[in-house]
Write an enzyme that holds these catalytic residues in place. Structure first.
Site, PDB file in Angstrom:
ATOM      1  N   SER A  39       0.856  -1.194   0.000  1.00  0.00           N
ATOM      2  CA  SER A  39       0.000   0.000   0.000  1.00  0.00           C
ATOM      3  C   SER A  39       0.885   1.234   0.000  1.00  0.00           C
ATOM      4  O   SER A  39       2.022   1.200   0.460  1.00  0.00           O
ATOM      5  CB  SER A  39      -0.924   0.029   1.227  1.00  0.00           C
ATOM      6  OG  SER A  39      -0.163   0.133   2.420  1.00  0.00           O
ATOM      7  N   CYS A  40       0.353   2.324  -0.547  1.00  0.00           N
ATOM      8  CA  CYS A  40       1.055   3.614  -0.546  1.00  0.00           C
ATOM      9  C   CYS A  40       0.030   4.713  -0.288  1.00  0.00           C
ATOM     10  O   CYS A  40      -1.179   4.454  -0.311  1.00  0.00           O
ATOM     11  CB  CYS A  40       1.790   3.849  -1.864  1.00  0.00           C
ATOM     12  SG  CYS A  40       0.727   4.147  -3.294  1.00  0.00           S
ATOM     13  N   PRO A  41       0.456   5.967  -0.033  1.00  0.00           N
ATOM     14  CA  PRO A  41      -0.490   7.022   0.351  1.00  0.00           C
ATOM     15  C   PRO A  41      -1.629   7.242  -0.639  1.00  0.00           C
ATOM     16  O   PRO A  41      -2.756   7.487  -0.235  1.00  0.00           O
ATOM     17  CB  PRO A  41       0.406   8.259   0.471  1.00  0.00           C
ATOM     18  CG  PRO A  41       1.732   7.709   0.874  1.00  0.00           C
ATOM     19  CD  PRO A  41       1.859   6.410   0.125  1.00  0.00           C
TER      20      PRO A  41
END
Length: 789
Positions: free
Chosen positions: A308-310
């Site tokens: 996951s990333c922002p």
């Protein structure tokens, strides 16, 4: 993806020296097509995303991206930079730049298409084809997935497939008419001869046919994720490497002779060729033969991963692709759950239960993390999942072999102890911010209740009897005492909570018990705020050390519940009571005496320094250090500590108020979005929410940040000079009745606000007029390509 990118959104000679210039150049193409409504507002959102984490990736790729209210529809723009542009990747500048623009609240279908692109970026055949093509239409077709990379050769070869509208691998008879007009660089080879369409009918062995994966590319369905078979994965890798090998070789040679290409692109093409050779070699490895494999007769080693990333658009899916490929090469069965913007499909519980190890590659909290309790865990940032995937697979196998088990409870404010390569200072900051983030609600609630109690009943209520024994319903002082005593109890948790959640940030849930115990001991021995900081760090370190001890499998279930809390609490208690407690108490007392003795120039200098810290990163780590220093003094309030609290809050109010004033006085210097943000900044600043200035700083940091720092320093210095005091840890202008020398306090805020606003207006007024924001979409003398149908 057909409506996301076309030839008008491709720049094969991107002339930009910095990532900001590259983003602006590509964004202008989006503006020209009506995909972006506000150029500066959109670029501010891109810059804000870039500030969270660099978007450069190994392999010469830059993927600036964001979700923005200024985007009308999901859009991709591609630029090829011959000289390379620094996007913060470890291996150097990027020559392939993808600007991804998604609307706020984009639907799942578009986001899954963007994720499909992110996965293809991990394919060296895809990137090699993009570096080799001389046609903007072909580049757009490659990005859309309309053309298989193996079908794209040199500028004199198969680039014509995209320009003529013939899919790679389709018979030439499918084209009922030629392209009406073809110009050099748009489907015609440099030699001037029309591009042949014969390549489109090349046999499969030549790599011309569309692969089944490309032909059926589409949104990812939200179904339970199935594991990637090591055996089939290796076979797929081998076939993909073989299919793309000839195309890669064909592209590399012209790329080296093209006069428009720099050495950066040449070197990158050579690296791609080497990577393909390695992939071809690794594809021949049988499942189970690699490190950690189960062997020919045993089951394969199984790993589940979460990425996951922002923004959940690019890095999330690129990390997933990299980990899956690394698992295939190592003969490991890998199943990845991508927690992206399009939501996520939870891993099948049976798959999780059967897993031998877990990999978390993330920059935002992992959702439902408790599913992975009792498994060996490798926990890193999402970029490590892209650049270090083989090493993560090996680390997971090594942890499983050693029997290391980490408890994966609910998400912590700091989901990682730092990526490999980060310095101890960076890790320490993350751990401390973990404790501070949980402490602040106790500070705000307790401090404000105490302050309101003082406002109603006066300072004498501090000596009132317990309201449990003596409470008069109609007596004002009884109600004041009630609020004061509730606030006092809430405030008494400040140090234990700080210590407990510092340990939590370091060691997760097992760190809570020794952390809280250490914080409570710090209060008992009068070690105060400093004692709480040290107790939290000590508790986390002790738990981490215990977790490294290899224990029998039968004891693993009770380790986080019984063994670790018991042993760690005993060790922390011993050290706090008998070893370091008294020195810490002496240091805390010395700090208190120093604050009480501040006067004159020393107090003014301290106020200026605290003001600079509050305004430097606008709610970031340095801001929190200054705020935590001030709040720590409220645990044992003195005249000096109350002055410090007043100076810190006053300085923290300046940045948003200054930007609100500047947008009101000189609105033409700001974009429409910034003017709207300026209206909200009045309320945010008045409420002591420094983060209200972040949108302005992200869009123009070199002018905004120095300006607000000057104003904040002046305000902090004036507050100390005027000997203003504050008993509330938060509240802004709404706690003015609780401020000592309230009129002078407001004057200090006003002076700093005016100074910062004036500096911002001056600096913005001196900048050169910006270039035209919307370039022509096509030159009148440059004919447009019309594809045959």
């Amino acid at each position: 993806m057909s409506d996301m990118i076309n030839a008008d959104l491709v720049d094969l000679d991107l002339a930009a020296a910095t990532k900001e210039e590259a983003a602006r150049s590509l964004a202008r193409r989006m503006v020209a097509l009506g995909r972006v409504t506000d150029l500066d507002g959109f670029l501010a959102d891109v810059a804000a995303r870039e500030a969270q984490m660099p978007t450069g990736l190994d392999g010469g790729i830059g993927i600036p991206h964001c979700r923005s209210a200024h985007v009308t529809e999901p859009t991709l723009a591609f630029g090829r930079a011959p000289g390379g542009i620094d996007f913060g990747a470890p291996d150097g500048p990027a020559d392939l730049v993808f600007l991804i623009a998604a609307p706020s609240g984009a639907d799942d279908a578009h986001l899954t298409i963007l994720s499909s692109l992110a996965r293809r970026l991990m394919d060296t055949g895809f990137t090699t084809a993009l570096r080799g093509t001389a046609s903007a239409a072909t580049a757009a077709a490659l990005v859309r997935g309309d053309v298989d990379p193996s079908a794209v050769g040199t500028a004199a070869g198969t680039d014509a497939t995209a320009d003529t509208g013939v899919s790679a691998g389709a018979p030439t008879e499918a084209a009922t008419g030629p392209a009406e007009t073809v110009t050099e660089g748009q489907g015609q080879p440099p030699g001037g001869e029309p591009a042949s369409t014969e390549a489109a009918a090349a046999p499969v062995g030549a790599g011309a046919a569309v692969s089944p994966e490309r032909e059926h590319a589409g949104p990812v369905e939200h179904e339970p994720v199935a594991p990637v078979s090591a055996e089939t994965g290796d076979a797929a890798t081998a076939s993909a490497a073989t299919a793309t090998g000839s195309a890669g070789a064909a592209v590399t040679e012209p790329a080296q002779t093209d006069a428009r290409r720099s050495g950066t692109v040449e070197a990158r093409a050579e690296k791609d060729g080497a990577a393909q050779a390695r992939a071809e070699k690794s594809g021949a490895v049988e499942a189970g033969a690699g490190p950690g494999g189960g062997g020919p007769s045993g089951p394969p080693f199984r790993i589940v991963a979460v990425t996951s990333c922002p923004t959940g658009i690019a890095h999330t899916y690129m990390a997933a692709e990299a980990i899956e490929r690394a698992g295939q090469e190592a003969g490991v069965e890998v199943t990845v759950e991508t927690q992206g913007s399009a939501g996520f499909a939870r891993l099948d519980p049976d798959v999780v239960a059967a897993a031998d190890a877990v990999i978390f590659a993330h920059d935002v909290p992992v959702r439902d993390k408790e599913r992975f309790d009792g498994k060996p865990v490798v926990d890193v940032g999402v970029k490590a999942g892209i650049s270090r995937a083989p090493a993560l697979i090996a680390e997971a196998q090594d942890k499983a072999a050693r029997g290391e088990v980490a408890t994966a409870a609910g998400p912590t404010p700091v989901e990682e102890a730092g990526e490999p390569g980060e310095g101890y200072g960076t890790k320490l900051r993350k751990w401390l911010m973990s404790g501070v983030s949980y402490m602040i609600p106790f500070v705000a609630a307790g401090g404000l209740l105490i302050a309101v109690g003082f406002a109603i009943g006066g300072y004498e209520i501090a000596g009132a009897k317990s309201v449990a024994d003596a409470f008069v319903w109609g007596d004002q002082s009884s109600w004041a005492a009630l609020l004061f005593q509730i606030g006092g109890l809430a405030f008494s948790f400040l140090i234990p909570v700080l210590a407990g959640y510092i340990a939590y940030g370091m060691a997760d849930r097992p760190g809570l018990v020794p952390g809280f115990v250490g914080g409570a001991i710090a209060i008992t021995i009068k070690a105060g705020f400093l004692g709480g900081l040290v107790a939290g760090l000590l508790a986390g370190a002790v738990v981490l050390a215990i977790q490294k001890v290899r224990v029998p499998a039968v004891l693993r279930g009770i380790m986080p519940v019984v063994v670790i809390p018991l042993i760690s609490s005993a060790i922390v208690g011993f050290l706090m009571f008998l070893v370091i407690g008294k020195p810490l108490a002496s240091l805390q007392q010395a700090l208190t005496d120093w604050l009480n003795g501040l006067s004159g120039a020393n107090a003014v200098i301290l106020g200026a320094v605290l003001g600079l810290m509050m305004c430097f990163d606008l709610g970031g780590p340095l801001n929190k250090v200054a705020y935590t220093f001030a709040v720590g003094g409220l645990a044992s309030p003195t005249e000096g500590s109350l002055k410090v609290m007043a100076a810190v809050m006053a300085a923290g109010m300046v940045p948003p108020l200054a930007m609100a004033l500047a947008t009101t006085v000189r609105g033409r210097l700001f974009t429409k979005a910034e003017r709207e943000n300026g209206k909200a900044a009045w309320v945010l600043g008045a409420s002591f929410i420094t983060e209200g200035a972040i949108p302005f700083a992200a869009a123009d940091p070199l002018r905004v940040i120095p300006s607000v720092m000057v104003g904040g320093a002046v305000t902090g210095a004036l507050s100390m000079a005027f000997e203003c005091t504050l008993r509330a840890p938060h509240g802004g202008i709404f706690v003015v009745p609780l401020i000592g020398n309230a009129f002078l306090y407001l004057l200090a805020i006003l002076v700093g606000t005016v100074i910062s606003a004036a500096l911002v207006i001056l600096l913005k007024g001196l900048r050169k007029p910006s270039e035209a924001s919307v370039p022509a979409t096509a030159s009148p003398d440059k004919p447009k390509v019309v594809a045959a149908v």
